[in-house]
Design an enzyme around this catalytic site. Sequence first.
Site, PDB file in Angstrom:
ATOM      1  N   LYS A  46     -13.868   6.169   4.891  1.00 40.75           N
ATOM      2  CA  LYS A  46     -12.483   6.003   4.451  1.00 40.75           C
ATOM      3  C   LYS A  46     -12.349   6.667   3.088  1.00 40.75           C
ATOM      4  O   LYS A  46     -12.895   6.195   2.101  1.00 40.75           O
ATOM      5  CB  LYS A  46     -12.107   4.524   4.360  1.00 40.75           C
ATOM      6  CG  LYS A  46     -10.639   4.311   4.018  1.00 40.75           C
ATOM      7  CD  LYS A  46     -10.297   2.835   3.890  1.00 40.75           C
ATOM      8  CE  LYS A  46      -8.789   2.637   3.717  1.00 40.75           C
ATOM      9  NZ  LYS A  46      -8.227   3.394   2.588  1.00 40.75           N
ATOM     10  N   PHE A 118      -8.340  14.279   9.960  1.00 40.34           N
ATOM     11  CA  PHE A 118      -8.893  13.279  10.871  1.00 40.34           C
ATOM     12  C   PHE A 118      -8.060  13.075  12.136  1.00 40.34           C
ATOM     13  O   PHE A 118      -8.434  12.295  12.990  1.00 40.34           O
ATOM     14  CB  PHE A 118      -9.076  11.924  10.175  1.00 40.34           C
ATOM     15  CG  PHE A 118      -7.846  11.384   9.497  1.00 40.34           C
ATOM     16  CD1 PHE A 118      -6.757  10.929  10.218  1.00 40.34           C
ATOM     17  CD2 PHE A 118      -7.794  11.325   8.112  1.00 40.34           C
ATOM     18  CE1 PHE A 118      -5.634  10.426   9.588  1.00 40.34           C
ATOM     19  CE2 PHE A 118      -6.672  10.808   7.470  1.00 40.34           C
ATOM     20  CZ  PHE A 118      -5.595  10.361   8.214  1.00 40.34           C
ATOM     21  N   ARG A 188       1.121   0.599  13.963  1.00 35.57           N
ATOM     22  CA  ARG A 188      -0.107  -0.137  13.619  1.00 35.57           C
ATOM     23  C   ARG A 188      -0.782  -0.610  14.893  1.00 35.57           C
ATOM     24  O   ARG A 188      -0.146  -1.200  15.764  1.00 35.57           O
ATOM     25  CB  ARG A 188       0.219  -1.311  12.689  1.00 35.57           C
ATOM     26  CG  ARG A 188      -0.989  -1.802  11.918  1.00 35.57           C
ATOM     27  CD  ARG A 188      -0.585  -2.710  10.779  1.00 35.57           C
ATOM     28  NE  ARG A 188       0.197  -2.036   9.758  1.00 35.57           N
ATOM     29  CZ  ARG A 188      -0.325  -1.292   8.791  1.00 35.57           C
ATOM     30  NH1 ARG A 188      -1.645  -1.088   8.734  1.00 35.57           N
ATOM     31  NH2 ARG A 188       0.460  -0.732   7.885  1.00 35.57           N
ATOM     32  N   LYS A 194      -9.837  -0.373   9.759  1.00 40.86           N
ATOM     33  CA  LYS A 194     -10.460  -0.082   8.476  1.00 40.86           C
ATOM     34  C   LYS A 194     -11.418  -1.211   8.115  1.00 40.86           C
ATOM     35  O   LYS A 194     -11.132  -2.387   8.346  1.00 40.86           O
ATOM     36  CB  LYS A 194      -9.428   0.120   7.371  1.00 40.86           C
ATOM     37  CG  LYS A 194      -8.507  -1.045   7.109  1.00 40.86           C
ATOM     38  CD  LYS A 194      -7.488  -0.695   6.025  1.00 40.86           C
ATOM     39  CE  LYS A 194      -6.480  -1.822   5.821  1.00 40.86           C
ATOM     40  NZ  LYS A 194      -5.452  -1.477   4.797  1.00 40.86           N
TER      41      LYS A 194
END
Length: 277
Positions: A46, A118, A188, A194
Amino acid sequence: MRRLRALLCGLALLFSLPLAAAPPELLLANVYRDGIDVSAYLVSEKLDGVRAVWDGETLRARSGYRVNAPAWFTDPLPKTALDGELWLARGQFDRLSGIVRRDQAVDEEWRQVRYMIFELPGAPGDFSERAGRIREIVAAAGLPWLEAIPQTRVSSREALQRMLAQTVKAGGEGLMLHRADALYETGRSDTLLKLKPWLDAEAVVIAHLPGKGKYLGLMGALRLRMPDGREFRLGTGFTDAQRRNPPPLGATVTYRYRELTPNGLPRFASFLRIRQE
């Protein structure tokens, strides 16, 4: 409203300021939790950067505002949609934010910025296929500032935790997990997760609370309102300069925390930064 829009357009042309487009529809991450089958995901670091979406012509931030990158940076980019992070290095977010937010790009500064890809918005195939396509696109472009974020498979939760520990020890922020078999989607979703040693969230500043003791005459804490309406005090994580000149009322700030209390309030919360549009 039409007059206001016309006035804004005129001012933008006069001062060469970018108007915001509608925020792009993006895939947003949920927080990793126990019970996830990590073998179904591809894992990457991340990056603590500025998310930027390239539509083939314009580079925009997540908010929809055009990023004032130099022409030499954007003109050679592939004429296909890209999603990624503008990034300098681990622990360099504040410096990067200053570079990206300037109305006039500074070439010397942008020479240090990389665009780390990404995702391919709207592209066909599952994520493992899209990740392979990203590598092909980046290789064909041959640009030193354009890179594909490495994606790795892990076999177990223990292997994932080892990877997290190594990343954090090296100065990284955490990990991202993207389901390998997922078709492209927005919103979402558990498609993207994450994993960080700290969680983070955003809240709006509604009051400055006075300091005591060594902070007498300075801001002691912020009173924040969470998106669900709950309020709490945030009193740690500030520099002396930030206490002298605290985030303004109405500003959205990012804070980090360990977990939520039974009442749904952040535990061990600490100020991280003002959110930049």
